[in-house]
Design a protein around this motif. Structure first.
Motif, PDB file in Angstrom:
ATOM      1  N   UNK A 499       1.853  13.962  13.188  1.00  0.00           N
ATOM      2  CA  UNK A 499       2.175  14.094  11.766  1.00  0.00           C
ATOM      3  C   UNK A 499       3.483  13.373  11.462  1.00  0.00           C
ATOM      4  N   UNK A 500       4.456  13.537  12.379  1.00  0.00           N
ATOM      5  CA  UNK A 500       5.736  12.837  12.212  1.00  0.00           C
ATOM      6  C   UNK A 500       5.528  11.324  12.286  1.00  0.00           C
ATOM      7  N   UNK A 501       4.659  10.902  13.224  1.00  0.00           N
ATOM      8  CA  UNK A 501       4.396   9.471  13.388  1.00  0.00           C
ATOM      9  C   UNK A 501       3.811   8.875  12.118  1.00  0.00           C
ATOM     10  N   UNK A 502       2.788   9.531  11.562  1.00  0.00           N
ATOM     11  CA  UNK A 502       2.139   8.961  10.392  1.00  0.00           C
ATOM     12  C   UNK A 502       2.988   9.101   9.132  1.00  0.00           C
ATOM     13  N   UNK A 503       3.793  10.155   9.083  1.00  0.00           N
ATOM     14  CA  UNK A 503       4.730  10.265   7.957  1.00  0.00           C
ATOM     15  C   UNK A 503       5.703   9.085   7.972  1.00  0.00           C
ATOM     16  N   UNK A 504       6.161   8.734   9.163  1.00  0.00           N
ATOM     17  CA  UNK A 504       7.063   7.584   9.296  1.00  0.00           C
ATOM     18  C   UNK A 504       6.358   6.288   8.912  1.00  0.00           C
ATOM     19  N   UNK A 505       5.075   6.169   9.282  1.00  0.00           N
ATOM     20  CA  UNK A 505       4.328   4.955   8.934  1.00  0.00           C
ATOM     21  C   UNK A 505       4.159   4.843   7.422  1.00  0.00           C
ATOM     22  N   UNK A 506       3.853   5.975   6.751  1.00  0.00           N
ATOM     23  CA  UNK A 506       3.724   5.951   5.297  1.00  0.00           C
ATOM     24  C   UNK A 506       5.031   5.531   4.639  1.00  0.00           C
ATOM     25  N   UNK A 507       6.120   6.067   5.156  1.00  0.00           N
ATOM     26  CA  UNK A 507       7.418   5.705   4.591  1.00  0.00           C
ATOM     27  C   UNK A 507       7.696   4.222   4.787  1.00  0.00           C
ATOM     28  N   UNK A 508       7.251   3.679   5.924  1.00  0.00           N
ATOM     29  CA  UNK A 508       7.470   2.256   6.194  1.00  0.00           C
ATOM     30  C   UNK A 508       6.687   1.382   5.209  1.00  0.00           C
ATOM     31  N   UNK A 509       5.360   1.654   5.048  1.00  0.00           N
ATOM     32  CA  UNK A 509       4.535   0.772   4.222  1.00  0.00           C
ATOM     33  C   UNK A 509       4.930   0.846   2.750  1.00  0.00           C
ATOM     34  N   UNK A 510       5.604   1.935   2.355  1.00  0.00           N
ATOM     35  CA  UNK A 510       6.094   2.005   0.973  1.00  0.00           C
ATOM     36  C   UNK A 510       7.194   0.981   0.715  1.00  0.00           C
ATOM     37  N   UNK A 511       7.801   0.496   1.798  1.00  0.00           N
ATOM     38  CA  UNK A 511       8.870  -0.508   1.668  1.00  0.00           C
ATOM     39  C   UNK A 511       8.361  -1.913   1.935  1.00  0.00           C
ATOM     40  N   UNK A 512       7.083  -2.036   2.293  1.00  0.00           N
ATOM     41  CA  UNK A 512       6.501  -3.344   2.617  1.00  0.00           C
ATOM     42  C   UNK A 512       5.794  -3.875   1.387  1.00  0.00           C
ATOM     43  N   UNK A 513       6.457  -4.856   0.692  1.00  0.00           N
ATOM     44  CA  UNK A 513       5.901  -5.365  -0.559  1.00  0.00           C
ATOM     45  C   UNK A 513       4.543  -6.013  -0.364  1.00  0.00           C
ATOM     46  N   UNK A 514       4.372  -6.771   0.711  1.00  0.00           N
ATOM     47  CA  UNK A 514       3.090  -7.434   0.965  1.00  0.00           C
ATOM     48  C   UNK A 514       1.976  -6.402   1.114  1.00  0.00           C
ATOM     49  N   UNK A 515       2.280  -5.319   1.793  1.00  0.00           N
ATOM     50  CA  UNK A 515       1.288  -4.276   2.010  1.00  0.00           C
ATOM     51  C   UNK A 515       0.940  -3.579   0.696  1.00  0.00           C
ATOM     52  N   UNK A 516       1.966  -3.299  -0.118  1.00  0.00           N
ATOM     53  CA  UNK A 516       1.746  -2.592  -1.380  1.00  0.00           C
ATOM     54  C   UNK A 516       0.960  -3.448  -2.359  1.00  0.00           C
ATOM     55  N   UNK A 622       0.558  -2.952   9.905  1.00  0.00           N
ATOM     56  CA  UNK A 622       0.423  -3.323   8.498  1.00  0.00           C
ATOM     57  C   UNK A 622      -0.060  -4.767   8.356  1.00  0.00           C
ATOM     58  N   UNK A 623       0.520  -5.691   9.130  1.00  0.00           N
ATOM     59  CA  UNK A 623       0.117  -7.095   9.051  1.00  0.00           C
ATOM     60  C   UNK A 623      -1.352  -7.272   9.417  1.00  0.00           C
ATOM     61  N   UNK A 624      -1.801  -6.544  10.413  1.00  0.00           N
ATOM     62  CA  UNK A 624      -3.204  -6.658  10.819  1.00  0.00           C
ATOM     63  C   UNK A 624      -4.149  -6.062   9.781  1.00  0.00           C
ATOM     64  N   UNK A 625      -3.732  -5.003   9.120  1.00  0.00           N
ATOM     65  CA  UNK A 625      -4.552  -4.442   8.046  1.00  0.00           C
ATOM     66  C   UNK A 625      -4.674  -5.451   6.894  1.00  0.00           C
TER      67      UNK A 625
END
Length: 639
Positions: A499-516, A622-625
């Motif tokens: 849960x901690x791992x995926x919470x951290x991943x969500x927080x990361x992708x919120x800062x990734x403009x390309x991903x958003x 994120x890049x691979x997605x």
């Protein structure tokens, strides 16, 4: 040479006469010092003494008892009949056997109608010891009929009975006082389908007829009637008067014939599935059959067998059965019935194959588990009947794709078959108070495992704890295909960590403009979300899955194409895989699951507890997605 002793054999000195025998014992009449008596002598004990006597011909039975005491599990009580035992041993070795009896033994051994396999045999033992497997080595669909007894089995279901069946019958009608039968005309056969009552043979009659069809006086053509779970049915009720036929003579046939019921006799004589379809050669063989009784008399019974009026088991008909000793309380088999069978115990073997089972991402030897748990079952129940054989559970996975059979028992099978049996059948009437069936709770109290513990939110954690308590050695093989054998590990500690791992991943992708710019982020991770993290695309799902195995965590980026666009994928599969691989720079593994197509690439990291070091991994995911989404969108929009 050793001789097999038969009913009616007498010792040369007149001291011992064989009155009867079964698979376990001889019933003998003893004449000694003017006194006559009957005694039962165990065949196992007699064989033990014969081996001892061959090596020590000057020693007595009393000396044998003293020398062998404690060396075998055979009860030594019957060594007290020292004179009888000594005479029987000399009969087996030929010293006290008449030339006439020796000739009968040799004649029987050389008779082409006799086979080394027993005529009537019951394999018995704990569940999973390979009883049916052993029979299958000699009996298959070409030379056997198989049936299974159950509490509702009866004579009609075993032998045969009149039943309503559908058949084509000639169409007819009354014209005046005459019956007119329709004739084929204009492509119509002149028949109609109707329900008629017809004698329908069941397992016994099918085997009986087929065995006689194959019978030859010059060669052995065995045919098997296989009865599974023989003690789950009422044998006295099922066999009825056929019980008499189970007495076999030295020739191998029934010692006595019985009169057939009229419906059975008519079926055998007139039905094409009976003897009506026999060739003339087969008829001649059966009609010339002579019943040679052990008393020395002969009966020319072939004609009565052929017309169905008499029933007699042919020498080539073997009746083999299986019996789970754990089910012996269903319908006890009486001693008269037991006496007519050979019995072969199937011991539990722990090294039959190299099977393993999976729990918590670890593999353990299946045989070692049985070696550990079976003594505990015996210690608790004081019975071997509830122990498990090697084939109790069957593997449902392969450790390597190129194997021709499964060799891994999954966690699902282990819990739902093995542990279910232990907790609901073996342990249900006992208090579990000792290791490995108890664990310490948070208050340091000893608590017995319940079967439901293995399915709670902490389920696999409790399962792993139980198996670890058995102190089994983990099986480690680097050549094993991890994609095949790894299973998700969902204990509570791992769930919280992820849960901690995926919470951290969500927080990361919120800062990734390309991903958003590509994906909408609106999902809040739960403690279970690590199992199937999904961000959607029309008809395509891009997933991130984490599988924990041992100390490593494997991350998979998965592209799943919906069945609605399955035809697009089928026509452009290679193009899609190639472009996805080129876009991500990683190898693509593809497989087919139902109507859903899956492609995955994988990452590995030793430790996800240090989240500060995970950003490079998060960016890679994120890049691979993004790359996968781009390729999928291109392919889907190209048609």
């Amino acid at each position: 040479m050793r001789y097999t002793l038969h009913k009616g054999f007498k010792s040369i000195n007149g001291q011992v006469e064989i009155l009867d025998s079964d698979s376990l014992c001889y019933l003998v009449k003893n004449y000694s010092k003017g006194v006559t008596g009957q005694r039962t002598i165990s065949k196992r004990l007699l064989n033990e003494f014969v081996e001892y006597y061959e090596k020590n011909p000057t020693k007595s039975a009393e000396e044998a008892r003293n020398d062998l005491s404690g060396k075998t599990i055979i009860d030594k009580f019957e060594y007290g009949y020292s004179s009888t035992l000594m005479t029987l041993a000399k009969m087996i070795l030929g010293e006290q056997l008449s030339p006439q009896d020796k000739a009968l033994v040799v004649q029987g051994a050389n008779s082409p109608s006799m086979c080394e396999e027993p005529l009537q045999l019951i394999y018995y033992g704990a569940p999973g010891t390979g009883k049916s497997f052993t029979i299958d080595r000699v009996a298959d669909e070409t030379n056997s009929v198989r049936t299974t007894f159950h509490p509702d089995s009866d004579y009609a279901g075993f032998v045969g009975a009149y039943k309503p069946t559908m058949e084509s019958v000639p169409m007819s009608a009354f014209v005046g006082k005459e019956v007119h039968i329709a004739q084929p005309q204009g492509g119509h056969a002149g028949t109609e389908r109707k329900i008629v009552y017809k004698y329908v043979p069941q397992a016994f009659l099918k085997a009986y007829v087929e065995a006689w069809k194959r019978y030859s006086p010059t060669e052995d053509n065995p045919y098997f009637l296989v009865i599974e779970e023989i003690n789950r049915g009422n044998c006295a009720q099922i066999f009825g008067d056929l019980f008499q036929l189970l007495d076999r003579n030295n020739q191998g046939s029934s010692s006595y014939a019985i009169c057939a019921d009229q419906d059975i006799a008519q079926f055998i004589k007139d039905d094409e599935n009976g003897f009506a379809g026999l060739s003339q050669e087969q008829r001649d063989v059966i009609s010339s059959f002579v019943l040679k009784k052990d008393s020395g008399t002969e009966e020319h019974i072939g004609a009565s067998i052929l017309d169905g009026s008499k029933l007699l088991l042919p020498p080539n008909l073997r009746i083999w059965a299986t019996m789970n000793t754990s089910d012996q309380s269903l319908f006890p088999i009486d001693s008269a019935f037991k006496r007519r069978w050979n019995w072969e115990y199937m011991p539990i073997e722990y090294d039959k194959k190299d099977w393993t089972f999976l729990v918590g991402g670890k593999r353990y030897a299946w045989g070692k588990f049985l070696e550990c748990i079976n003594p505990k079952i015996y210690e608790l129940t004081q019975s071997e009947d509830k122990q498990m054989g090697y084939f109790f559970a069957k593997p449902d996975k392969k450790s390597k794709e190129d194997l021709w059979e499964n060799d891994i028992i999954s966690t699902k099978i282990f819990v739902n078959k093995v542990l279910f049996y232990l907790w609901t059948d073996v342990f249900k009437d006992y208090d579990l108070t000792g290791e490995p069936f108890v664990y310490e709770d948070n208050e340091k109290k000893k608590v017995a495992y319940r079967f439901t513990d293995f399915f709670s939110t902490k389920g696999v954690d409790m399962l792993a704890k139980f198996v670890e308590g058995l102190k089994l050695e983990e099986v480690i093989d680097d050549s094993i295909d991890k994609d095949i054998v790894e299973e998700t590990f969902t204990d509570s500690k791992t769930q919280e960590k992820n849960k901690k791992l995926w919470t951290a991943f969500f927080e990361y992708v919120k800062t990734d403009d390309a991903f958003k710019s590509v994906f909408k982020i609106d999902r809040t991770p739960s403690k279970d979300s690590w199992m199937d993290f999904t961000i959607g695309l029309p008809n395509v799902w891009l997933n991130v899955q984490q599988l924990r195995t041992k100390s490593k965590v494997r991350i998979s980026v998965v592209v799943r194409i919906n069945a609605t666009v399955n035809s697009i994928y089928e026509t452009k599969k290679e193009d899609l895989e190639l472009k996805f691989s080129e876009a991500t720079g990683l190898r693509v593994g593809s497989k087919r699951t139902g109507l859903t197509n899956i492609m995955s690439v994988e990452f590995e990291n030793e430790d996800f507890d240090t989240l500060s070091d995970s950003n490079p991994l998060f960016k890679s995911i994120a890049d691979n997605l993004i790359a996968a989404q781009s390729v999928a969108k291109e392919i889907l929009s190209s048609d």
